[in-house]
Design a protein around this motif. Sequence first.
Motif, PDB file in Angstrom:
ATOM      1  N   ALA A 588      -5.462  10.183  10.846  1.00 56.51           N
ATOM      2  CA  ALA A 588      -6.058   9.501   9.690  1.00 56.51           C
ATOM      3  C   ALA A 588      -5.237   9.757   8.430  1.00 56.51           C
ATOM      4  CB  ALA A 588      -7.499   9.977   9.488  1.00 56.51           C
ATOM      5  N   GLN A 589      -4.708  10.972   8.281  1.00 57.67           N
ATOM      6  CA  GLN A 589      -3.923  11.300   7.100  1.00 57.67           C
ATOM      7  C   GLN A 589      -2.576  10.576   7.111  1.00 57.67           C
ATOM      8  OE1 GLN A 589      -4.446  12.883   4.293  1.00 57.67           O
ATOM      9  NE2 GLN A 589      -6.584  13.385   4.795  1.00 57.67           N
ATOM     10  N   ILE A 590      -1.926  10.504   8.279  1.00 57.88           N
ATOM     11  CA  ILE A 590      -0.667   9.765   8.367  1.00 57.88           C
ATOM     12  C   ILE A 590      -0.907   8.300   7.992  1.00 57.88           C
ATOM     13  CG2 ILE A 590       1.093   8.882   9.950  1.00 57.88           C
ATOM     14  CD1 ILE A 590       0.976  11.507  11.443  1.00 57.88           C
ATOM     15  N   GLU A 591      -1.962   7.748   8.538  1.00 62.23           N
ATOM     16  CA  GLU A 591      -2.305   6.350   8.255  1.00 62.23           C
ATOM     17  C   GLU A 591      -2.596   6.159   6.759  1.00 62.23           C
ATOM     18  OE1 GLU A 591      -2.854   2.361   9.459  1.00 62.23           O
ATOM     19  OE2 GLU A 591      -1.967   4.104  10.460  1.00 62.23           O
ATOM     20  N   LYS A 592      -3.303   7.092   6.200  1.00 60.36           N
ATOM     21  CA  LYS A 592      -3.656   7.014   4.789  1.00 60.36           C
ATOM     22  C   LYS A 592      -2.398   7.024   3.917  1.00 60.36           C
ATOM     23  CE  LYS A 592      -6.212   9.657   1.273  1.00 60.36           C
ATOM     24  NZ  LYS A 592      -7.036  10.879   1.038  1.00 60.36           N
ATOM     25  N   GLN A 593      -1.438   7.893   4.249  1.00 64.18           N
ATOM     26  CA  GLN A 593      -0.229   7.994   3.444  1.00 64.18           C
ATOM     27  C   GLN A 593       0.660   6.757   3.619  1.00 64.18           C
ATOM     28  OE1 GLN A 593       1.796  11.581   2.774  1.00 64.18           O
ATOM     29  NE2 GLN A 593       0.116  12.915   3.390  1.00 64.18           N
ATOM     30  N   ILE A 594       0.699   6.237   4.842  1.00 56.39           N
ATOM     31  CA  ILE A 594       1.492   5.024   5.078  1.00 56.39           C
ATOM     32  C   ILE A 594       0.915   3.855   4.281  1.00 56.39           C
ATOM     33  CG2 ILE A 594       1.970   3.250   6.827  1.00 56.39           C
ATOM     34  CD1 ILE A 594       2.586   5.510   8.773  1.00 56.39           C
ATOM     35  N   LEU A 595      -0.410   3.738   4.241  1.00 52.31           N
ATOM     36  CA  LEU A 595      -1.035   2.653   3.476  1.00 52.31           C
ATOM     37  C   LEU A 595      -0.701   2.772   1.988  1.00 52.31           C
ATOM     38  CD1 LEU A 595      -4.538   2.452   5.204  1.00 52.31           C
ATOM     39  CD2 LEU A 595      -2.662   0.798   5.357  1.00 52.31           C
ATOM     40  N   LYS A 596      -0.636   4.019   1.485  1.00 57.91           N
ATOM     41  CA  LYS A 596      -0.257   4.207   0.077  1.00 57.91           C
ATOM     42  C   LYS A 596       1.177   3.771  -0.152  1.00 57.91           C
ATOM     43  CE  LYS A 596      -3.393   8.002  -1.146  1.00 57.91           C
ATOM     44  NZ  LYS A 596      -3.504   9.422  -1.568  1.00 57.91           N
ATOM     45  N   GLN A 597       2.043   4.076   0.835  1.00 56.93           N
ATOM     46  CA  GLN A 597       3.445   3.696   0.667  1.00 56.93           C
ATOM     47  C   GLN A 597       3.652   2.186   0.814  1.00 56.93           C
ATOM     48  OE1 GLN A 597       5.446   6.871   3.220  1.00 56.93           O
ATOM     49  NE2 GLN A 597       6.605   6.932   1.310  1.00 56.93           N
ATOM     50  N   ILE A 598       2.820   1.561   1.621  1.00 56.52           N
ATOM     51  CA  ILE A 598       2.886   0.090   1.715  1.00 56.52           C
ATOM     52  C   ILE A 598       2.491  -0.530   0.377  1.00 56.52           C
ATOM     53  CG2 ILE A 598       1.777  -1.925   2.775  1.00 56.52           C
ATOM     54  CD1 ILE A 598       1.774  -0.386   5.425  1.00 56.52           C
ATOM     55  N   GLU A 599       1.504   0.078  -0.288  1.00 55.18           N
ATOM     56  CA  GLU A 599       1.132  -0.386  -1.634  1.00 55.18           C
ATOM     57  C   GLU A 599       2.303  -0.219  -2.596  1.00 55.18           C
ATOM     58  OE1 GLU A 599      -1.669  -1.891  -2.809  1.00 55.18           O
ATOM     59  OE2 GLU A 599      -2.120  -2.075  -0.660  1.00 55.18           O
ATOM     60  N   GLN A 600       3.026   0.918  -2.454  1.00 57.14           N
ATOM     61  CA  GLN A 600       4.196   1.146  -3.302  1.00 57.14           C
ATOM     62  C   GLN A 600       5.307   0.151  -2.973  1.00 57.14           C
ATOM     63  OE1 GLN A 600       4.307   3.309  -5.823  1.00 57.14           O
ATOM     64  NE2 GLN A 600       6.405   2.680  -6.342  1.00 57.14           N
ATOM     65  N   LEU A 601       5.408  -0.250  -1.678  1.00 58.87           N
ATOM     66  CA  LEU A 601       6.404  -1.236  -1.244  1.00 58.87           C
ATOM     67  C   LEU A 601       6.193  -2.569  -1.955  1.00 58.87           C
ATOM     68  CD1 LEU A 601       8.729  -1.996   0.752  1.00 58.87           C
ATOM     69  CD2 LEU A 601       6.930  -2.601   2.399  1.00 58.87           C
ATOM     70  N   LYS A 602       4.934  -2.901  -2.188  1.00 59.92           N
ATOM     71  CA  LYS A 602       4.635  -4.162  -2.893  1.00 59.92           C
ATOM     72  C   LYS A 602       5.212  -4.147  -4.304  1.00 59.92           C
ATOM     73  CE  LYS A 602       0.285  -4.949  -0.398  1.00 59.92           C
ATOM     74  NZ  LYS A 602      -1.199  -5.018  -0.527  1.00 59.92           N
ATOM     75  N   LYS A 603       5.392  -2.922  -4.876  1.00 59.15           N
ATOM     76  CA  LYS A 603       5.882  -2.816  -6.252  1.00 59.15           C
ATOM     77  C   LYS A 603       7.401  -2.758  -6.318  1.00 59.15           C
ATOM     78  CE  LYS A 603       1.713  -0.327  -7.714  1.00 59.15           C
ATOM     79  NZ  LYS A 603       1.185   0.961  -8.265  1.00 59.15           N
ATOM     80  N   ASP A 604       8.016  -1.952  -5.408  1.00 59.93           N
ATOM     81  CA  ASP A 604       9.464  -1.737  -5.532  1.00 59.93           C
ATOM     82  C   ASP A 604      10.287  -2.341  -4.398  1.00 59.93           C
ATOM     83  OD1 ASP A 604       9.104   0.025  -3.387  1.00 59.93           O
ATOM     84  OD2 ASP A 604       9.011   1.783  -4.679  1.00 59.93           O
ATOM     85  N   GLY A 605       9.648  -2.753  -3.287  1.00 63.37           N
ATOM     86  CA  GLY A 605      10.355  -3.381  -2.177  1.00 63.37           C
ATOM     87  C   GLY A 605      11.305  -2.472  -1.420  1.00 63.37           C
ATOM     88  N   ASN A 606      11.191  -1.134  -1.621  1.00 61.79           N
ATOM     89  CA  ASN A 606      12.102  -0.175  -0.979  1.00 61.79           C
ATOM     90  C   ASN A 606      11.588   0.181   0.422  1.00 61.79           C
ATOM     91  OD1 ASN A 606      13.852   1.852  -0.229  1.00 61.79           O
ATOM     92  ND2 ASN A 606      13.637   3.017  -2.142  1.00 61.79           N
ATOM     93  N   VAL A 607      12.081  -0.513   1.450  1.00 60.46           N
ATOM     94  CA  VAL A 607      11.640  -0.286   2.823  1.00 60.46           C
ATOM     95  C   VAL A 607      12.094   1.076   3.334  1.00 60.46           C
ATOM     96  CG1 VAL A 607      11.796  -1.107   5.207  1.00 60.46           C
ATOM     97  CG2 VAL A 607      11.635  -2.751   3.331  1.00 60.46           C
ATOM     98  N   GLU A 608      13.292   1.531   2.910  1.00 61.39           N
ATOM     99  CA  GLU A 608      13.847   2.801   3.399  1.00 61.39           C
ATOM    100  C   GLU A 608      12.918   3.983   3.090  1.00 61.39           C
ATOM    101  OE1 GLU A 608      16.438   5.192   5.402  1.00 61.39           O
ATOM    102  OE2 GLU A 608      16.488   3.002   5.235  1.00 61.39           O
TER     103      GLU A 608
END
Length: 705
Positions: A588-608
């Motif tokens: 659940a924690q891994i999933e939670k952190q990935i979802l936060k980073q996907i939200e950040q991806l929407k802002k900066d587009g940094n897939v790496e």
Amino acid sequence: MKLELAQTIRHYNKKDLPGDILAGIIIMAVSIPISMGYAQIAGLPAVYGLYGSVFPILFFALFSTSPQFIFGVDAAPAALVGSALISLHVESGSNEALAVVPVLTLFVALWLLAFYFMRAGKLVNYISAPVMGGFITGICTTIILMQLPKLMGGTAGTGEFLELAEHIAKEAASINLPSVALGVSALVILLLSKKFMPKFPMAVVLMAAGAVMTRVLPVREWGIQTLAAVEPGLPAWSFPDLTVIPIKEAVTISLSVAVVIMAETLLAENNFAQKNGYRINDNQEILAFSAGNFVAAFTGCCPINGSVSRTAMGEQYQGRTQLTGIVAGGSMIVLLLCGTGFIGYLPVPVLTAIVISALLGATEFELAVRLFKVSRTECLIFAGAFFGVLFLGTINGVLIGIILSFTEMIIRTAKPARCFLGIQPGHRHFRDLKEGSQIHAIEGVLIYRFSSNLFFANIQVLERDIEDALQKDTKAVILDASGIGSMDITAADRLGSLYQSLKKKGIRFYMTEHIAELNEQLRKLGLGYMIEEGSVRRTIHIALKDMEIRRPYPLAGGVDNEERSASRKRADNRVQEFVWAFGSDTEAQIEKQILKQIEQLKKDGNVEELLHGRWSHMEALDKDEWLEHLEEHLKEIVNISGKDEKTLAMQFEAHRREVYERIAKEHPELAKRFQERRHKLDEHLKQRRPEVYELVVRLREENQL
């Protein structure tokens, strides 16, 4: 609650039979004067002391898990019941006393049964060895002082030290020299035989000799007392008459007696158990106390207690199982039916010497001497329990000892062992900076070890130590929490405040080296954000790696720290750090952190950035699981980034291949485990995202990834 009956004799060793029989007979014999005397103290005719040494001891032997402890009429409960009769205006030895005492005994048994169901036996775990030693020594000394006047031809004393001293002085005014000569001679013989012939049944020889002496010499004319004659026969069984005393009085009086029986007997039993290397079931012992007292109530007796003196006697004569108690109870039945005439020939000074000899062997003054040399504080605790019992009685003595123990524990944990750590040039292990001048701190990093559970009384010590050690160039503080197993809410709040305070100063804070269970406590106490932000790491090395500080670590003062060998690094990834940190909440924690980073991806587009997670320097097995979770969001990442699905999937798989090659090179022993986990993660992906799984498998086949 699992109940095991006759536990100590279930698989009986025949080699123990001679010792058990001999010890049982001796215990029966020494129980005669002790039991008769204490029965009178409790307000009953003397013969009821013998009744209390029959069926209660047999039932106790059936239920007890202690192989050597003996039950019987004893000092503390007898004295409490005797004083209760005075407060109830019941004349000692009267018909009213014969009716009231069994009622009190019945309620004592009921209280003990309630303690059994409440599992009150675990309370003894909080009583330290100095308390136990002081308690037993105080009990033994008190009983010796009670018995001492009988050596002088007088009667046994009651009460605490001051009352006993006054009684001894009074009896000394009318001392009987022949009694003293006989008693002291018997005591000297017993002590010498215990030293030079410990297995010889000298007590039996002295009792037989005393009976013969009474028969052929005019010992009574010399003023030497013998035991009173007893009418033959066993006790009658009946249910106590509950109308002879108000229930409220019976409940309150019996509670104090039950507490004394539980505390005194459990403490003594555990003392003998520790000394002789076996374990007892504290809670089942309380049930045994209750069973013995129910039988005592139904046979008209006073409350029954564990007897230190009789147990010490059994230990001296090699009694090893509860068959000793059964033989003692059976022998008393034979005596009551066939040999009560013999009782009248036993000289009181000889029997008293036997009791005192056994009690001297049970004292633990040698422990006090040892504690004085090793720990003055623990010696004080021993003395507190000893003098508490001696001057204030059993319960007060135990309470004093427990209070001193907890006080000492709080003081000790409030000032725990702690130190700042550094490293010796060319070495890899962290050591106390105070060990020597060759140990140096890592440049810009404070590594602090705290060796105690964190709670309200010591959290300030941790805060001040860290704050006082901060320097202008301090970039990070690493807490070595290997000695911390738990923390309370006060400590958690203060630790959180310290974390935020350091964060504002631009100083990173890490908590490391502790057990995984502490992470669960951190989350419950509201410090889960420290884990999520990557500030709770499994080892000091991983924390340093997270700060981009790698071996050989730069040392303060510019000290050279060149590594001395090219030996392979220890695997920091033998245990998954994410699993260690988050426990059952890992996925659940891994999933939670990935979802936060996907939200950040929407802002900066940094897939790496997605490939690394919010925790930098994740170990290989964690990174593999992170990638598996990322693959589940493949389509969503494609939509946000605008990149080709196949390209992204290949990027994930290539990254996974890099992880595998690195682990195979650095830690080949983990490569097989990595492949096994890969198979399990693929199955997981197949169940949750079958379309992504098919794409990944196809890519692996096409590109041999």
